[in-house]
Structure formats: structure tokens, C-alpha cells
Design an enzyme around this catalytic site. Structure first.
Site, short mmCIF file in Angstrom:
data_model
loop_
_atom_site.label_atom_id
_atom_site.label_comp_id
_atom_site.label_asym_id
_atom_site.label_seq_id
_atom_site.Cartn_x
_atom_site.Cartn_y
_atom_site.Cartn_z
N ASP A 91 1.44 5.47 11.95
CA ASP A 91 0.76 4.51 12.81
C ASP A 91 1.80 3.92 13.75
OD1 ASP A 91 -1.06 2.90 13.93
OD2 ASP A 91 -1.46 1.66 12.17
N SER A 92 1.34 3.45 14.91
CA SER A 92 2.29 3.03 15.95
C SER A 92 2.92 1.67 15.69
CB SER A 92 1.56 2.94 17.28
OG SER A 92 0.59 1.90 17.22
N GLY A 93 2.32 0.89 14.83
CA GLY A 93 2.83 -0.46 14.62
C GLY A 93 2.01 -1.49 15.37
N GLY A 94 1.12 -1.03 16.26
CA GLY A 94 0.28 -1.96 17.04
C GLY A 94 -0.50 -2.89 16.14
N GLN A 193 -9.92 2.06 22.06
CA GLN A 193 -10.19 0.65 21.80
C GLN A 193 -11.47 0.25 22.55
OE1 GLN A 193 -8.96 -1.42 19.67
NE2 GLN A 193 -7.05 -0.46 19.01
N ASP A 270 -7.77 6.51 6.63
CA ASP A 270 -6.71 5.88 5.84
C ASP A 270 -7.21 4.49 5.48
OD1 ASP A 270 -6.12 4.66 8.67
OD2 ASP A 270 -4.95 3.46 7.26
N CYS A 308 -14.17 11.62 -14.36
CA CYS A 308 -12.94 11.93 -13.62
C CYS A 308 -12.00 12.80 -14.45
CB CYS A 308 -12.25 10.64 -13.20
SG CYS A 308 -10.74 10.90 -12.26
N CYS A 310 -8.67 13.13 -13.66
CA CYS A 310 -7.28 12.84 -13.28
C CYS A 310 -6.43 12.62 -14.53
CB CYS A 310 -7.21 11.63 -12.34
SG CYS A 310 -7.29 10.02 -13.15
N CYS A 313 -7.41 9.46 -16.44
CA CYS A 313 -8.68 9.49 -17.17
C CYS A 313 -8.65 10.49 -18.33
CB CYS A 313 -9.83 9.79 -16.21
SG CYS A 313 -10.09 8.41 -15.08
N HIS A 339 -5.36 7.05 -10.45
CA HIS A 339 -6.80 7.34 -10.56
C HIS A 339 -7.52 7.09 -9.23
CE1 HIS A 339 -11.01 7.23 -11.53
NE2 HIS A 339 -11.04 6.04 -10.94
ZN ZN Z 1 -9.41 9.22 -13.04
#
Ligand code: ZN
Length: 373
Positions: A91-94, A193, A270, A308, A310, A313, A339
Site C-alpha cells: 500500500d502507498s501509505g496514503g 477515489q 485485504d 475447519c 487447519c 482446529c 485459524h
Molecule cells: Zn481452523
């Protein structure tokens, strides 16, 4: 970027695509975990791999301040420095500068701000932000933009949007005038924008398209507008963007927000939510949010999410993770973050599979039927 459209949903704007960076393939829709300071908090690159992460987010503002450009240059970029071998978007930091209340001054040349670490004064111009991202060596860099709070009246939104267009031109010029510093190419995305005003968004898109960016981000949302406004603006923008370039909705959101936006034709996301919430002890699960500190889970032997697969889990109970949080053991933060990131990646990967199988609407409906926000 070698962007290929793999599938287009017949009943909505939802789509599945693939693009390449020097650090690998990215299959969309994709979620990018936030690693502002060069690390996705509590997770190692091996953990991220295990969660199916293809691309992470870094932040120009944060990395510029610490570790600073001298070290990043010496290390030949962020990939070498943090050991993450797949793609990175910065990201640009804006947005971070925008968040520094009272610590910034915006002019047509750029933005002057004070470091949140030590109060020291710095200046970001559109060109400088390109140079910094050359040193970071991110696969995808973002242009400097001006973010505005919501609500902002038309006049305020118009001013910020004009400035963002001017900066986009300077950023694109700087991008073409400069070279990558390491042995791989970088790409640059423009940021749309215009607040909640469709006419400004329209103008913003028209101007950015002329600059022919490698991809386009929808910025300035998830700053307090209503869900309906966000959805309308997102849809408005995706309909006007070219189908052959990636579309990135910045800073969004909950699992429901993400599915909505996928349906509107967004490819990339994101958000700090899965990582930040994890550290507060909130897990995202198939049936909705789970607050692990609740006493209900004191002796609950079930995993965070019964559906899940993962590492967390498959190996640990709610009772154990709750215990870790109660005694402030770091493993609790780690297991819950792992998770949540796995859950977000599974969400977008399943959406992708459903789009490819022409089942997106069914997938979304069955997810929503189970998930209580
Ligand atoms: Zn999980």
C-alpha cells in the site's frame, strides 16, 4: 501481469482469474493478509504457506519508517528481508498518513507528516512513494492517494479526487522513468477515489484508465459509509473497469462483505479483521464469530470451527485456546490468527471453485445460511 480470466459467473459479475508476478501465480478471488511492518502478526512464512496464502500486504509508510530504506536496500528488498518467497503488494501509505490525526499537511506536491514513532518530520510525494516501493521491491505497488473521511461533502470529495488524479499521473510517470532495483519486474495499480459520489468515481475511473495501470483498486471505502453505499459504489466501479485487469477493493472486510464484493466482480481483498480480531480472541467460524474468552468454552473440547481443517482446529480445543488467552500465553494469539487466516483463504478459494463450477450463488447462499454475523 499475464492476467487470465478463468471463469465468469453467468448470474453475476463474479469471476475467477489468474495473474503472475515474479514470485508466483495468484489465483483470484484472493485475500491478502495484512503485514504492514513486513510480518503478518504472529505467523511465520511457513504458517502462511500452510494457510494457502499467495500474496501478502506490506505498507510503504510503516516500512519506510522502520526498518527504513537503508536496511531494505542493503537486504535487496522485503522478500529477502522477511523470508516470504511469494508475492507482496505494498500500500502507498496514503491511508496510514490519512489516519495520523493532526500529524499531517497535504499540498499539491504531496503530504508532510510526522512519524508516529518519534514525531520526526517526513514528506511523501507521488514520485517518492514510487522510489520507496522500488526499494521495498514489492511485486505490486500502489500510487499515493488522498483518503477522506466519511461523511465528506461533495466539495471535499471532489478536491481529494482531483488531487488523487494529479498524483496518479505523476506516479505513473515516475514508475516508467524508474527501473526496478532487483532482478524482477514490478507492477503498479491506480486507486479510484470519489467518496460515495458515483459521478466522481466515474471521472476518477476515466482518468485512471488513460494511464493504463496494471490493475485498479477501489479506495476510500470501509471508512464508515453504510453497507448499502459501499456495495453500490463497488458495483458502480467494477462495471466500468476493464475485464482484463485485476480489481482490488481496499480494506474490506467481513466474510459477508467479501462474498458481496466477489459477486460484484472484485478479485482482491485485504483487511486487518482476521488478524486483529484473532489477537482479541475472536475467531471467524462457519457458524459466525466465536469469542473464545466466553465462559461457555471453559471445558469445550470442540475445535474453534468443527468444519475447519487447519492446524489449530485439527489439534486444539476451544477450552485449551481459551486457557491460553486467560493466562496471556502467546500461543493463543498464534493459533487463533492461523485459524482466521486459513478461514479467510478457504472462503475465497471456495468462492473461486464455485465460480469455476458455475455454483457461486449456491455457495454464497449456503455460506450465509450457516453464518450468523
Ligand atoms: Zn481452523
Amino acid at each position: 501481469m499475464n492476467f487470465t480470466l478463468d471463469a465468469q459467473d453467468r448470474h453475476s459479475q463474479a469471476r475467477a482469474a489468474t495473474f503472475h508476478t515474479a514470485h508466483g501465480l495468484v489465483k483470484t478471488p484472493i485475500f491478502m493478509p495484512v503485514g504492514s511492518l513486513g510480518t503478518v502478526k504472529t505467523l511465520s512464512p511457513a504458517d502462511l504457506d500452510q494457510c494457502g496464502v499467495q500474496i501478502i500486504l506490506g505498507n510503504t509508510y510503516h516500512l519506510y519508517l522502520k526498518p527504513g530504506l537503508e536496511i531494505l536496500k542493503k537486504m535487496k528488498g522485503l522478500h529477502n528481508f522477511n523470508g516470504w518467497g511469494r508475492s507482496i503488494l505494498t500500500d502507498s501509505g496514503g491511508f496510514q498518513v490519512y489516519s495520523l490525526d493532526g500529524l499531517k499537511k497535504i499540498s499539491k506536491d504531496g503530504v508532510e507528516f510526522r512519524s508516529h514513532w518519534d514525531g520526526s518530520k517526513h514528506f511523501f510525494s507521488p514520485q517518492k512513494v514510487v522510489d520507496i516501493q522500488r526499494i521495498i521491491g514489492s511485486d505490486i505497488m500502489m500510487v499515493l492517494d488522498e483518503c477522506i473521511p466519511n461523511p465528506s461533502d461533495m466539495e471535499r470529495a471532489q478536491k481529494a479526487h482531483q488531487l488523487t488524479i494529479e498524483w496518479a499521473k505523476l506516479s505513473r510517470e515516475a514508475f516508467f522513468k524508474s527501473n526496478h532495483l532487483y532482478d524482477y519486474p514490478q507492477f503498479q495499480f491506480g486507486i479510484i477515489q470519489g467518496g460515495i459520489y458515483p459521478e466522481l468515481r466515474h471521472e476518477s475511473i476515466d482518468n485512471l484508465l488513460k494511464l493504463d495501470f496494471d490493475g485498479y483498486a477501489i479506495g476510500g471505502l470501509a471508512v464508515g459509509e453504510s453497507l448499502k453505499e459501499r456495495e453500490q459504489i463497488t458495483r458502480f466501479c467494477t462495471q466500468k473497469l476493464p475485464s482484463e485487469k485485476p480489481r482490488y477493493l481496499m480494506g474490506v472486510g467481513t466474510p459477508l462483505d467479501i462474498l458481496e464484493a466477489i459477486q460484484s466482480g472484485v478479485d482482491m481483498f485485504d483487511c486487518v479483521m482476521p488478524t486483529r480480531n484473532a489477537r482479541n480472541g475472536t475467531a471467524f467460524t462457519t457458524t459466525g464469530k466465536l469469542v473464545i474468552r466466553n465462559s461457555t468454552y471453559r471445558s469445550d473440547l470442540k475445535p474453534l470451527d468443527e468444519k475447519c481443517q487447519c492446524y489449530t482446529c485439527l489439534n486444539f480445543s476451544r477450552a485449551y485456546i481459551r486457557h491460553l488467552f486467560n493466562v496471556n500465553e502467546m500461543l493463543g494469539l498464534r493459533l487463533t490468527t492461523l485459524h482466521n487466516i486459513y478461514f479467510y483463504l478457504k472462503l475465497v478459494n471456495s468462492a473461486r471453485e464455485a465460480i469455476v463450477d458455475d455454483e457461486f450463488q449456491n455457495y454464497k447462499n449456503s455460506f450465509l445460511a450457516e453464518y450468523k454475523s
